[in-house]
Design a protein around this motif. Structure first.
Motif, mmCIF file in Angstrom:
data_model
loop_
_atom_site.group_PDB
_atom_site.id
_atom_site.type_symbol
_atom_site.label_atom_id
_atom_site.label_comp_id
_atom_site.label_asym_id
_atom_site.label_seq_id
_atom_site.Cartn_x
_atom_site.Cartn_y
_atom_site.Cartn_z
ATOM 1 N N SER A 19 0.852 -1.189 0.000
ATOM 2 C CA SER A 19 0.000 0.000 0.000
ATOM 3 C C SER A 19 0.888 1.239 0.000
ATOM 4 C CB SER A 19 -0.894 0.031 1.235
ATOM 5 O OG SER A 19 -1.788 -1.050 1.216
ATOM 6 N N PHE A 20 0.516 2.228 -0.810
ATOM 7 C CA PHE A 20 1.245 3.489 -0.879
ATOM 8 C C PHE A 20 0.334 4.621 -0.435
ATOM 9 C CE2 PHE A 20 3.563 1.009 -4.091
ATOM 10 C CZ PHE A 20 4.862 1.237 -3.673
ATOM 11 N N LEU A 21 0.880 5.536 0.349
ATOM 12 C CA LEU A 21 0.172 6.733 0.761
ATOM 13 C C LEU A 21 0.465 7.826 -0.266
ATOM 14 C CD1 LEU A 21 -1.546 8.155 2.915
ATOM 15 C CD2 LEU A 21 0.587 8.795 4.048
ATOM 16 N N LEU A 22 -0.568 8.348 -0.893
ATOM 17 C CA LEU A 22 -0.413 9.388 -1.899
ATOM 18 C C LEU A 22 -0.387 10.771 -1.259
ATOM 19 C CD1 LEU A 22 -2.842 7.983 -4.611
ATOM 20 C CD2 LEU A 22 -0.367 7.689 -4.456
ATOM 21 N N ALA A 23 0.038 11.759 -2.030
ATOM 22 C CA ALA A 23 0.163 13.131 -1.537
ATOM 23 C C ALA A 23 -1.172 13.683 -1.040
ATOM 24 C CB ALA A 23 0.736 14.026 -2.626
ATOM 25 N N ASP A 24 -2.276 13.258 -1.650
ATOM 26 C CA ASP A 24 -3.589 13.773 -1.236
ATOM 27 C C ASP A 24 -4.142 13.059 0.008
ATOM 28 O OD1 ASP A 24 -4.383 11.307 -2.155
ATOM 29 O OD2 ASP A 24 -5.652 12.059 -3.766
ATOM 30 N N GLY A 25 -3.349 12.132 0.571
ATOM 31 C CA GLY A 25 -3.772 11.425 1.776
ATOM 32 C C GLY A 25 -4.466 10.104 1.519
ATOM 33 N N SER A 26 -4.778 9.820 0.262
ATOM 34 C CA SER A 26 -5.427 8.544 -0.063
ATOM 35 C C SER A 26 -4.373 7.440 -0.164
ATOM 36 C CB SER A 26 -6.217 8.657 -1.364
ATOM 37 O OG SER A 26 -5.349 8.930 -2.437
ATOM 38 N N THR A 27 -4.852 6.217 -0.116
ATOM 39 C CA THR A 27 -3.969 5.051 -0.181
ATOM 40 C C THR A 27 -4.333 4.212 -1.392
ATOM 41 O OG1 THR A 27 -3.846 5.021 2.230
ATOM 42 C CG2 THR A 27 -3.193 3.022 1.104
ATOM 43 N N ILE A 28 -3.308 3.724 -2.087
ATOM 44 C CA ILE A 28 -3.545 2.765 -3.167
ATOM 45 C C ILE A 28 -2.808 1.478 -2.839
ATOM 46 C CG2 ILE A 28 -3.891 4.498 -4.967
ATOM 47 C CD1 ILE A 28 -1.054 3.787 -5.965
ATOM 48 N N ARG A 29 -3.359 0.390 -3.313
ATOM 49 C CA ARG A 29 -2.772 -0.932 -3.101
ATOM 50 C C ARG A 29 -2.308 -1.460 -4.448
ATOM 51 N NH1 ARG A 29 -3.531 -3.859 1.639
ATOM 52 N NH2 ARG A 29 -3.459 -6.092 1.333
ATOM 53 N N THR A 30 -1.109 -2.024 -4.486
ATOM 54 C CA THR A 30 -0.580 -2.540 -5.735
ATOM 55 C C THR A 30 -0.005 -3.935 -5.533
ATOM 56 O OG1 THR A 30 0.948 -2.112 -7.579
ATOM 57 C CG2 THR A 30 1.678 -1.449 -5.403
ATOM 58 N N GLU A 31 0.003 -4.708 -6.571
ATOM 59 C CA GLU A 31 0.545 -6.062 -6.511
ATOM 60 C C GLU A 31 2.048 -6.081 -6.773
ATOM 61 O OE1 GLU A 31 -1.101 -8.976 -5.727
ATOM 62 O OE2 GLU A 31 -2.699 -7.633 -5.139
ATOM 63 N N LEU A 32 2.546 -5.138 -7.586
ATOM 64 C CA LEU A 32 3.961 -5.123 -7.960
ATOM 65 C C LEU A 32 4.556 -3.750 -7.718
ATOM 66 C CD1 LEU A 32 3.739 -7.040 -11.352
ATOM 67 C CD2 LEU A 32 4.497 -7.950 -9.160
ATOM 68 N N VAL A 33 5.812 -3.725 -7.259
ATOM 69 C CA VAL A 33 6.525 -2.469 -7.057
ATOM 70 C C VAL A 33 7.850 -2.515 -7.806
ATOM 71 C CG1 VAL A 33 5.472 -1.942 -4.833
ATOM 72 C CG2 VAL A 33 7.550 -3.288 -4.890
ATOM 73 N N ASN A 34 8.367 -1.332 -8.148
ATOM 74 C CA ASN A 34 9.657 -1.242 -8.833
ATOM 75 C C ASN A 34 10.773 -1.638 -7.888
ATOM 76 O OD1 ASN A 34 8.860 -0.297 -11.404
ATOM 77 N ND2 ASN A 34 8.508 1.721 -10.528
ATOM 78 N N LYS A 35 11.716 -2.378 -8.404
ATOM 79 C CA LYS A 35 12.908 -2.796 -7.670
ATOM 80 C C LYS A 35 14.099 -2.739 -8.603
ATOM 81 C CE LYS A 35 11.048 -3.961 -3.708
ATOM 82 N NZ LYS A 35 11.469 -3.384 -2.443
ATOM 83 N N ARG A 36 15.284 -2.864 -8.042
ATOM 84 C CA ARG A 36 16.515 -3.021 -8.811
ATOM 85 C C ARG A 36 17.160 -4.317 -8.353
ATOM 86 N NH1 ARG A 36 14.114 0.161 -10.974
ATOM 87 N NH2 ARG A 36 14.683 2.220 -11.726
ATOM 88 N N VAL A 37 17.694 -5.063 -9.314
ATOM 89 C CA VAL A 37 18.391 -6.309 -9.021
ATOM 90 C C VAL A 37 19.858 -6.110 -9.381
ATOM 91 C CG1 VAL A 37 18.582 -8.767 -9.521
ATOM 92 C CG2 VAL A 37 16.332 -7.676 -9.509
ATOM 93 N N LEU A 38 20.731 -6.293 -8.398
ATOM 94 C CA LEU A 38 22.164 -6.175 -8.619
ATOM 95 C C LEU A 38 22.799 -7.558 -8.584
ATOM 96 C CD1 LEU A 38 23.029 -3.252 -6.166
ATOM 97 C CD2 LEU A 38 22.275 -3.106 -8.513
ATOM 98 N N ASN A 39 23.666 -7.837 -9.553
ATOM 99 C CA ASN A 39 24.464 -9.056 -9.573
ATOM 100 C C ASN A 39 25.911 -8.631 -9.367
ATOM 101 O OD1 ASN A 39 22.093 -9.423 -11.602
ATOM 102 N ND2 ASN A 39 22.628 -11.462 -10.901
#
Length: 111
Positions: A42-62
Motif C-alpha cells: 500500500s502506498f500513501l499518496l500526496a492527497d492522503g489517499s492510499t492505493i494498493r498494488t501487486e507489484l513495485v519497482n525494484k533493482r536487481v544487482l548481480n
C-alpha cells in the motif's frame, strides 16, 4: 567466487553504488525489476489517499566477488538499504564454480 544477488529499492541504488565502491568492489550488473514480497503493498499518496498494488519497482544487482569478500559486500549492501521496513530488499549468495572471459576465451582466474 560467489555471486551476490541483491534486490533493492530503486531510490537506494546510488547509496549502494557508493558503499560498493568504498569496499573496493564497484563492479556489478543492474537490472530493473517489478515484484513484491508475501503481502500486497500500500502506498500513501500526496492527497492522503492510499492505493494498493501487486507489484513495485525494484533493482536487481548481480555482484561477483571472491569468497573472502562476501561478508564485507553483503554488510555494505545492508547498510545502504536498511530502513527496518518491509520492502527493504533481499540478498542471495550463490557459489560460482567457473567463469570465462569472452574476449580471450579462457577461464578467468580473477574477477
Amino acid at each position: 567466487m560467489v555471486e551476490i544477488l541483491a534486490i533493492i529499492r530503486p531510490n537506494r541504488l546510488n547509496d549502494t553504488k557508493r558503499k560498493l565502491k568504498e569496499t573496493g568492489y564497484p563492479g556489478f550488473t543492474c537490472q530493473r525489476a517489478m515484484g513484491r514480497g508475501k503481502k500486497p503493498v500500500s502506498f500513501l499518496l500526496a492527497d492522503g489517499s492510499t492505493i494498493r498494488t501487486e507489484l513495485v519497482n525494484k533493482r536487481v544487482l548481480n555482484i561477483i566477488v571472491p569468497d573472502e569478500a562476501e561478508n564485507e559486500v553483503v554488510k555494505a549492501i545492508i547498510e545502504a538499504n536498511s530502513y527496518g521496513q518491509p520492502g527493504d530488499g533481499k540478498i542471495f549468495v550463490c557459489p560460482i564454480e567457473k567463469s570465462y572471459r569472452v574476449r580471450t576465451r579462457k577461464m578467468a582466474e580473477d574477477i
